[in-house]
Design a protein around this motif. Structure first.
Motif, PDB file in Angstrom:
ATOM      1  N   GLY A  28       1.054  -1.029   0.361  1.00 27.99           N
ATOM      2  CA  GLY A  28      -0.290   0.195   0.080  1.00 27.99           C
ATOM      3  C   GLY A  28       0.505   1.097  -0.197  1.00 27.99           C
ATOM      4  O   GLY A  28       0.142   1.975  -0.999  1.00 27.99           O
ATOM      5  N   ALA A  31       2.846   1.614  -3.376  1.00 28.07           N
ATOM      6  CA  ALA A  31       1.484   2.296  -4.406  1.00 28.07           C
ATOM      7  C   ALA A  31       0.594   3.485  -3.800  1.00 28.07           C
ATOM      8  O   ALA A  31       0.974   5.047  -5.101  1.00 28.07           O
ATOM      9  N   LYS A  32       1.091   3.924  -3.028  1.00 29.01           N
ATOM     10  CA  LYS A  32       0.724   5.475  -2.689  1.00 29.01           C
ATOM     11  C   LYS A  32       1.769   6.694  -3.162  1.00 29.01           C
ATOM     12  O   LYS A  32       1.927   7.805  -3.573  1.00 29.01           O
ATOM     13  N   SER A  35       2.049   6.569  -6.983  1.00 33.70           N
ATOM     14  CA  SER A  35       0.828   7.833  -7.855  1.00 33.70           C
ATOM     15  C   SER A  35       1.235   9.095  -7.262  1.00 33.70           C
ATOM     16  O   SER A  35       0.890   9.956  -7.478  1.00 33.70           O
ATOM     17  N   VAL A 179      -3.261   4.086   4.239  1.00 29.41           N
ATOM     18  CA  VAL A 179      -3.268   3.691   2.882  1.00 29.41           C
ATOM     19  C   VAL A 179      -4.516   3.173   2.155  1.00 29.41           C
ATOM     20  O   VAL A 179      -4.726   2.113   1.063  1.00 29.41           O
ATOM     21  N   HIS A 182      -5.363   3.274  -1.810  1.00 30.37           N
ATOM     22  CA  HIS A 182      -3.772   1.915  -2.609  1.00 30.37           C
ATOM     23  C   HIS A 182      -4.910   0.900  -2.132  1.00 30.37           C
ATOM     24  O   HIS A 182      -3.517   0.259  -2.587  1.00 30.37           O
ATOM     25  N   ALA A 185      -4.807  -1.549  -5.779  1.00 28.92           N
ATOM     26  CA  ALA A 185      -3.486  -1.653  -6.098  1.00 28.92           C
ATOM     27  C   ALA A 185      -2.842  -3.315  -5.175  1.00 28.92           C
ATOM     28  O   ALA A 185      -1.795  -3.982  -5.856  1.00 28.92           O
ATOM     29  N   LYS A 186      -2.667  -2.700  -3.819  1.00 32.93           N
ATOM     30  CA  LYS A 186      -2.641  -3.993  -2.933  1.00 32.93           C
ATOM     31  C   LYS A 186      -2.753  -5.209  -3.467  1.00 32.93           C
ATOM     32  O   LYS A 186      -2.023  -6.225  -3.051  1.00 32.93           O
TER      33      LYS A 186
END
Length: 247
Positions: A28, A31-32, A35, A179, A182, A185-186
């Protein structure tokens, strides 16, 4: 002539032991920051060829495991937004036996090359697996040697650091990253590691049910335990040049 000023990209270097460490432990967070246009380099010491899970039903063997897990890791990187993936080509479950000086030098060279603002790795004692602890120890030594103006953090498992006192830390040593935005995405990264997650029924539930198994936060320990920095929810918040390490 375009005079638009663009702030330079921040850089994050994550040095882990196995494919899936990045997704299962801190997917997470990665991904954060991806982004937010943070330039992320992921280093995996091994290709995870000694993993106990062979798929469900089993479809891999020791000969095919390394190539499959590398492919899965590349797919997970795509899901998380990780731009660059490197391998140290150490055999799985042997990182603790690698020459420590040589391994530290290799990682230090990467730090010099990447010049990261933030380095993530395992804690050398709280890593939970010999490979984790060994790569954490070498990365910590490499970071100290490099003298870069950046911050070092140790990844932690689940919400264990909601009560850091049990591990000899205080709350000011813990970075708590939200997170929740996100988690999809995780989840995609979890699913990319198919041979390892195929047996976990919850991973393959409908998305809204699967993500409910994730916590809202991921936790990191600051190597710089002496910092008085108040912002505990951004890995990039510690002023550059703030240094200090575990004894």
């Amino acid at each position: 002539m375009n005079n638009t000023n663009k702030s330079p990209l921040k850089k994050l270097l994550a040095v882990f032991a196995h494919p899936d460490d990045e997704s299962f432990i801190c997917g997470g967070t990665l991904a954060k920051y991806a982004s937010e246009r943070v330039d992320i380099t992921l280093v995996s010491a091994t290709r995870g060829e000694m993993g106990r899970r062979m798929g469900n039903p089993p479809y891999l063997n020791r000969e095919s495991m390394a190539a499959a897990r590398e492919m899965e890791l590349r797919s997970a990187c795509d899901s998380l937004g990780i731009q660059r993936l490197l391998f140290l080509d150490i055999r799985d479950k042997t990182v603790e036996f690698a020459d420590e000086s040589s391994l530290t030098s290799r990682i230090a060279d990467l730090i010099y090359e990447v010049k990261p603002d933030v380095v993530l790795t395992f804690h050398e004692k709280l890593g939970g697996h010999p490979d984790h602890c060994a790569i954490g120890k070498a990365t910590t030594a490499a970071f100290q040697r490099s003298g870069i103006r950046g911050a070092l953090y140790f990844i932690t498992f689940g919400n264990a650091m909601e009560r850091p006192e049990r591990y000899g830390y205080s709350r000011k040593d813990v970075m708590k990253i939200d997170v929740h935005a996100h988690l999809e995405a995780k989840l995609a990264a979890f699913r990319a590691h198919r041979c390892q997650t195929g047996i976990d029924e919850w991973v393959w539930l409908p998305d809204h049910e699967a993500v409910a198994n994730f916590g809202r936060y991921e936790y990191f320990l600051r190597a710089d335990r002496g910092s008085s920095e108040e912002n505990l929810d951004d890995l990039f918040s510690i002023p550059l040049g703030s240094r200090g390490f575990l004894s």
